[in-house]
Write an enzyme that holds these catalytic residues in place. Structure first.
Site, mmCIF file in Angstrom:
data_model
loop_
_atom_site.group_PDB
_atom_site.id
_atom_site.type_symbol
_atom_site.label_atom_id
_atom_site.label_comp_id
_atom_site.label_asym_id
_atom_site.label_seq_id
_atom_site.Cartn_x
_atom_site.Cartn_y
_atom_site.Cartn_z
ATOM 1 C CG ASP A 1 3.477 1.659 0.125
ATOM 2 O OD1 ASP A 1 2.516 2.114 0.778
ATOM 3 O OD2 ASP A 1 4.204 0.738 0.542
ATOM 4 C CG LEU A 2 5.480 6.124 4.378
ATOM 5 C CD1 LEU A 2 6.509 7.166 3.945
ATOM 6 C CD2 LEU A 2 4.554 6.729 5.439
ATOM 7 C CG ASP A 3 4.305 2.291 6.380
ATOM 8 O OD1 ASP A 3 5.039 3.023 7.057
ATOM 9 O OD2 ASP A 3 3.063 2.367 6.423
ATOM 10 C CB THR B 1 7.695 2.445 8.854
ATOM 11 O OG1 THR B 1 7.400 2.715 7.482
ATOM 12 C CG2 THR B 1 8.297 3.676 9.501
ATOM 13 C CE LYS C 1 6.273 -6.559 4.497
ATOM 14 N NZ LYS C 1 7.498 -6.983 3.798
ATOM 15 N N GLY C 2 0.435 -3.126 3.309
ATOM 16 C CA GLY C 2 -0.436 -2.305 2.469
ATOM 17 C C GLY C 2 -1.884 -2.271 2.927
ATOM 18 C CB SER D 1 0.815 5.835 2.503
ATOM 19 O OG SER D 1 0.838 5.130 3.721
ATOM 20 C CB ALA D 2 -2.997 1.946 3.776
ATOM 21 C CB SER D 3 0.368 4.907 7.004
ATOM 22 O OG SER D 3 0.650 5.357 8.314
ATOM 23 C CE LYS E 1 -1.642 1.697 -1.034
ATOM 24 N NZ LYS E 1 -0.245 1.891 -0.620
ATOM 25 C CD GLU F 1 2.158 -0.508 -2.659
ATOM 26 O OE1 GLU F 1 2.752 -1.320 -1.918
ATOM 27 O OE2 GLU F 1 1.296 0.261 -2.240
ATOM 28 C CG ASP F 2 6.363 -2.647 0.808
ATOM 29 O OD1 ASP F 2 5.342 -1.941 0.599
ATOM 30 O OD2 ASP F 2 6.644 -3.097 1.937
HETATM 31 C C1 G6P Z 1 0.572 0.725 5.373
HETATM 32 C C2 G6P Z 1 1.300 -0.477 5.952
HETATM 33 C C3 G6P Z 1 0.351 -1.348 6.745
HETATM 34 C C4 G6P Z 1 -0.403 -0.520 7.767
HETATM 35 C C5 G6P Z 1 -1.190 0.580 7.054
HETATM 36 C C6 G6P Z 1 -1.926 1.480 8.032
HETATM 37 O O1 G6P Z 1 -0.162 0.320 4.299
HETATM 38 O O2 G6P Z 1 1.869 -1.253 4.920
HETATM 39 O O3 G6P Z 1 1.134 -2.344 7.400
HETATM 40 O O4 G6P Z 1 -1.315 -1.332 8.495
HETATM 41 O O5 G6P Z 1 -0.283 1.376 6.317
HETATM 42 O O6 G6P Z 1 -0.990 2.208 8.762
HETATM 43 P P1 G6P Z 1 -1.277 3.033 10.082
HETATM 44 O O7 G6P Z 1 0.027 3.762 10.309
HETATM 45 O O8 G6P Z 1 -2.413 3.971 9.778
HETATM 46 O O9 G6P Z 1 -1.633 2.062 11.149
HETATM 47 MG MG MG Z 2 4.255 -0.728 1.917
#
Ligand code: G6P
Ligand code: MG
Length: 219
Positions: free
Chosen positions: A13-15, A21, A49-50, A118-120, A149, A173-174
């Protein structure tokens, strides 16, 4: 899964795992909540988170008892993301979490594959910023997944792009939702953070300092 783990790929996972972040997501969401007339505690933030941006907003609007039209929701998400990106822009390469670069390097040297899950939707510029992009064989981010997730899709896409069976994958994963996603995908999960929160993980570490590939022997 066999008795002893045979790890051939690591999915990160990233964040909150690679880079700190997670605190910026929290600050940006809290600012939005405050503008909407309610607060967001760190404990409440844990459940975000996630979770994808769109789903996070829905959770927060329910919590605050606020209802918005779709166009207003889009505007709120873009405001939150604007604030989040201001934090990211101001971020330094040294905000990679302690021990992560060394651990990624030791995984690479061991011949195992490395993927991001990552979901980001902001994952690529963040990986570039901290200079770890060349260590990743595959990047799965929020632009490629349709089911967030705790659905396992993110990690399943990662494992299949790396051509490694889920039995041979471990996810770092956090977030509780991320640990659940990894386990639902038939993979090992190593929680990074608080073992009282990451109860579904096979193993929980407080962070990557002092961690090397010997950790796989503990699975
Ligand atoms: C990660 C973080 C979430 C965040 C999601 C989407 O999973 O843990 O807190 O909402 O990514 O990130 P984004 O950067 O696309 O808003
Ligand atoms: Mg995370």
């Amino acid at each position: 899964m066999s008795e002893k783990a045979d790890i051939k790929a690591c999915l990160f996972d990233l964040d909150g795992v690679i880079v700190d972040t997670a605190k910026y997501h929290y600050l940006a969401w809290r600012r939005l909540c405050n503008e909407l007339g309610f607060d967001l505690s760190e404990a409440e933030n844990e459940s975000l988170k996630g979770i994808s941006r769109v789903e996070s907003l829905e959770i927060l609007l329910r919590k605050g008892g606020v209802s918005l039209a779709q166009t207003e929701k889009e505007a709120m998400m873009s405001r939150k993301n604007g604030w989040y990106l201001e934090y990211v822009d101001a971020m330094h390469a040294d905000e990679i979490l302690p021990g992560v670069r060394e651990f990624l390097t030791s995984v690479k040297k061991s011949g195992r594959k490395i993927g991001l899950g990552s979901a980001s939707k902001n994952a690529l510029p963040i990986l570039e910023k901290i200079g770890v992009m060349p260590l990743f064989d595959v990047v799965i981010d929020g632009t490629q997944v349709s089911k967030g997730k705790p659905d396992p899709q993110t990690f399943q896409l990662g494992a299949s792009a790396l051509e490694v069976h889920p039995d041979n994958c471990v996810v770092f994963e956090d977030a509780a939702a991320g640990v659940e996603a990894a386990r639902a995908g038939g993979m090992y999960a190593i929680g990074v953070g608080d073992d009282a929160i990451l109860t579904g993980a096979n193993l929980v570490i407080p962070g990557f300092e002092g961690i090397d590939t010997d950790i796989f022997n503990k699975l």
